[in-house]
Design a protein around this motif. Sequence first.
Motif, PDB file in Angstrom:
ATOM      1  N   ARG A  47       0.974  -1.350   0.094  1.00 32.60           N
ATOM      2  CA  ARG A  47       0.019  -0.112   0.021  1.00 32.60           C
ATOM      3  C   ARG A  47       0.891   1.272  -0.068  1.00 32.60           C
ATOM      4  NH1 ARG A  47      -3.908   2.556   4.539  1.00 32.60           N
ATOM      5  NH2 ARG A  47      -4.904   3.962   3.321  1.00 32.60           N
ATOM      6  N   ILE A  48       2.020   1.203   0.791  1.00 35.13           N
ATOM      7  CA  ILE A  48       3.048   2.477   0.721  1.00 35.13           C
ATOM      8  C   ILE A  48       3.459   2.627  -0.758  1.00 35.13           C
ATOM      9  CG2 ILE A  48       5.257   3.350   1.533  1.00 35.13           C
ATOM     10  CD1 ILE A  48       4.471   1.893   4.176  1.00 35.13           C
ATOM     11  N   LEU A  49       3.806   1.722  -1.252  1.00 35.80           N
ATOM     12  CA  LEU A  49       4.356   1.822  -2.479  1.00 35.80           C
ATOM     13  C   LEU A  49       3.270   2.098  -3.643  1.00 35.80           C
ATOM     14  CD1 LEU A  49       6.975  -0.856  -3.183  1.00 35.80           C
ATOM     15  CD2 LEU A  49       7.345   1.457  -2.638  1.00 35.80           C
ATOM     16  N   LYS A  50       2.149   1.425  -3.338  1.00 30.86           N
ATOM     17  CA  LYS A  50       1.235   1.900  -4.241  1.00 30.86           C
ATOM     18  C   LYS A  50       0.432   3.205  -4.224  1.00 30.86           C
ATOM     19  CE  LYS A  50      -3.298  -0.052  -6.283  1.00 30.86           C
ATOM     20  NZ  LYS A  50      -4.270  -0.953  -6.110  1.00 30.86           N
ATOM     21  N   GLU A  51       0.185   3.559  -2.984  1.00 28.96           N
ATOM     22  CA  GLU A  51      -0.618   4.843  -2.705  1.00 28.96           C
ATOM     23  C   GLU A  51       0.254   6.043  -2.282  1.00 28.96           C
ATOM     24  OE1 GLU A  51      -4.010   4.395  -0.030  1.00 28.96           O
ATOM     25  OE2 GLU A  51      -4.204   2.486  -0.845  1.00 28.96           O
ATOM     26  N   LEU A  52       1.518   6.065  -1.863  1.00 28.31           N
ATOM     27  CA  LEU A  52       2.097   6.971  -1.579  1.00 28.31           C
ATOM     28  C   LEU A  52       3.548   7.199  -2.718  1.00 28.31           C
ATOM     29  CD1 LEU A  52       2.335   6.421   2.234  1.00 28.31           C
ATOM     30  CD2 LEU A  52       0.846   7.967   0.993  1.00 28.31           C
ATOM     31  N   ALA A  53       3.758   6.403  -3.246  1.00 25.24           N
ATOM     32  CA  ALA A  53       5.001   6.451  -3.830  1.00 25.24           C
ATOM     33  C   ALA A  53       4.587   6.537  -5.513  1.00 25.24           C
ATOM     34  CB  ALA A  53       6.047   5.167  -3.943  1.00 25.24           C
ATOM     35  N   ASP A  54       5.216   7.637  -6.016  1.00 27.40           N
ATOM     36  CA  ASP A  54       5.017   7.777  -7.529  1.00 27.40           C
ATOM     37  C   ASP A  54       5.860   6.673  -8.215  1.00 27.40           C
ATOM     38  OD1 ASP A  54       7.673   8.999  -7.756  1.00 27.40           O
ATOM     39  OD2 ASP A  54       6.713  10.840  -7.568  1.00 27.40           O
ATOM     40  N   SER A  55       5.701   6.649  -9.401  1.00 24.39           N
ATOM     41  CA  SER A  55       6.475   5.373 -10.256  1.00 24.39           C
ATOM     42  C   SER A  55       8.185   5.685  -9.945  1.00 24.39           C
ATOM     43  CB  SER A  55       6.274   5.529 -11.660  1.00 24.39           C
ATOM     44  OG  SER A  55       6.409   6.701 -12.506  1.00 24.39           O
ATOM     45  N   ASP A  56       8.552   6.927  -9.950  1.00 25.96           N
ATOM     46  CA  ASP A  56      10.229   6.982  -9.645  1.00 25.96           C
ATOM     47  C   ASP A  56      10.641   6.754  -8.350  1.00 25.96           C
ATOM     48  OD1 ASP A  56      10.455   7.939 -12.367  1.00 25.96           O
ATOM     49  OD2 ASP A  56      10.208  10.287 -11.804  1.00 25.96           O
ATOM     50  N   ARG A  57       9.707   7.039  -7.532  1.00 27.50           N
ATOM     51  CA  ARG A  57      10.195   6.823  -5.914  1.00 27.50           C
ATOM     52  C   ARG A  57      10.007   5.274  -5.992  1.00 27.50           C
ATOM     53  NH1 ARG A  57       8.151  12.007  -5.192  1.00 27.50           N
ATOM     54  NH2 ARG A  57       9.479  13.121  -3.899  1.00 27.50           N
ATOM     55  N   ARG A  58       8.989   4.831  -6.347  1.00 22.91           N
ATOM     56  CA  ARG A  58       8.568   3.200  -6.373  1.00 22.91           C
ATOM     57  C   ARG A  58       9.823   2.378  -6.968  1.00 22.91           C
ATOM     58  NH1 ARG A  58       4.283   2.876  -9.345  1.00 22.91           N
ATOM     59  NH2 ARG A  58       3.184   3.787  -7.808  1.00 22.91           N
ATOM     60  N   ARG A  59      10.315   2.615  -8.026  1.00 23.72           N
ATOM     61  CA  ARG A  59      11.591   2.293  -8.614  1.00 23.72           C
ATOM     62  C   ARG A  59      12.764   2.435  -7.987  1.00 23.72           C
ATOM     63  NH1 ARG A  59      14.257   3.016 -14.790  1.00 23.72           N
ATOM     64  NH2 ARG A  59      14.483   0.800 -15.259  1.00 23.72           N
ATOM     65  N   ALA A  60      13.121   3.761  -7.419  1.00 23.69           N
ATOM     66  CA  ALA A  60      14.218   3.892  -6.393  1.00 23.69           C
ATOM     67  C   ALA A  60      14.305   3.040  -5.362  1.00 23.69           C
ATOM     68  CB  ALA A  60      14.271   5.261  -6.166  1.00 23.69           C
ATOM     69  N   ILE A  61      13.044   2.987  -4.569  1.00 29.00           N
ATOM     70  CA  ILE A  61      12.859   2.094  -3.618  1.00 29.00           C
ATOM     71  C   ILE A  61      13.209   0.561  -3.749  1.00 29.00           C
ATOM     72  CG2 ILE A  61      11.164   0.915  -1.867  1.00 29.00           C
ATOM     73  CD1 ILE A  61       9.954   3.932  -2.074  1.00 29.00           C
ATOM     74  N   LEU A  62      12.590   0.071  -5.034  1.00 26.75           N
ATOM     75  CA  LEU A  62      12.840  -1.370  -5.035  1.00 26.75           C
ATOM     76  C   LEU A  62      14.231  -1.584  -5.601  1.00 26.75           C
ATOM     77  CD1 LEU A  62       9.421  -2.020  -6.571  1.00 26.75           C
ATOM     78  CD2 LEU A  62      10.193  -2.727  -4.325  1.00 26.75           C
ATOM     79  N   THR A  63      14.723  -0.765  -6.580  1.00 31.32           N
ATOM     80  CA  THR A  63      16.074  -0.789  -6.772  1.00 31.32           C
ATOM     81  C   THR A  63      17.242  -0.783  -5.690  1.00 31.32           C
ATOM     82  OG1 THR A  63      15.944   0.561  -9.012  1.00 31.32           O
ATOM     83  CG2 THR A  63      18.019   0.303  -8.205  1.00 31.32           C
ATOM     84  N   HIS A  64      16.672  -0.167  -4.728  1.00 35.21           N
ATOM     85  CA  HIS A  64      17.792  -0.164  -3.128  1.00 35.21           C
ATOM     86  C   HIS A  64      17.727  -1.717  -2.954  1.00 35.21           C
ATOM     87  CE1 HIS A  64      18.521   4.098  -3.401  1.00 35.21           C
ATOM     88  NE2 HIS A  64      19.227   3.866  -2.378  1.00 35.21           N
ATOM     89  N   PHE A  65      16.839  -2.345  -2.964  1.00 33.18           N
ATOM     90  CA  PHE A  65      16.608  -3.687  -2.552  1.00 33.18           C
ATOM     91  C   PHE A  65      17.720  -4.699  -3.217  1.00 33.18           C
ATOM     92  CE2 PHE A  65      15.501  -8.158  -3.053  1.00 33.18           C
ATOM     93  CZ  PHE A  65      15.537  -8.540  -1.556  1.00 33.18           C
ATOM     94  N   PHE A  66      17.764  -4.423  -4.593  1.00 35.14           N
ATOM     95  CA  PHE A  66      18.658  -5.239  -5.336  1.00 35.14           C
ATOM     96  C   PHE A  66      20.132  -4.727  -5.136  1.00 35.14           C
ATOM     97  CE2 PHE A  66      14.405  -6.194  -7.360  1.00 35.14           C
ATOM     98  CZ  PHE A  66      14.615  -7.543  -7.422  1.00 35.14           C
ATOM     99  N   ARG A  67      20.221  -3.407  -4.786  1.00 33.06           N
ATOM    100  CA  ARG A  67      21.588  -2.902  -4.432  1.00 33.06           C
ATOM    101  C   ARG A  67      22.209  -3.181  -2.989  1.00 33.06           C
ATOM    102  NH1 ARG A  67      20.699   2.139  -8.095  1.00 33.06           N
ATOM    103  NH2 ARG A  67      21.527   1.522  -9.850  1.00 33.06           N
TER     104      ARG A  67
END
Length: 165
Positions: A6-26
């Motif tokens: 819900r945080i990613l879907k409702e609070l994060a725009d697509s750029d923030r969502r990508r940055a957040i998920l990219t941090h997981f893989f880094r």
Amino acid sequence: MWTARRILKELADSDRRRAILTHFFRHAEQQHRMVVQMHLARAMNFREETLRKMPPEKKADLLAQRMGTPEFEQFIEMALMHYHTNEKNGMMGAFLDQWKVPHENGSIENDDYTPPTADQVREAVKALGEAYDPKDVRIYLATAGLLMGDAWREGTWPVVDDMNQ
């Protein structure tokens, strides 16, 4: 209730969502990254080797497509944690300072503190409002409640809900 999805879907725009998920893989532990890659490969009928060779941003996009799947929820929580501790630690530190929570560069080192109340969170948001993007603040407060537990939820989530209206 603010879940990672819900945080990613409702609070994060697509750029923030990508940055957040990219941090997981880094930044996540290799074992966690491998488990996610295995689940993604299975879900998308890819070979694991193909996924392993993809850049972190591409893997983040694939994970974003599957973030509604329950098996990925804990990994999305980890992504939120890594994003904040690596990318937004200055903002976290500023809020923790406002609440007099001892920390080291935004990372809480011990449990000898009192979680902030909703009023204290509102005061901190007001005090730091000019310094940080309100979207980042909402994501941080929702994540803090999600990852830190009940007392933090009681203090942060009502403020997130107020800010989200």
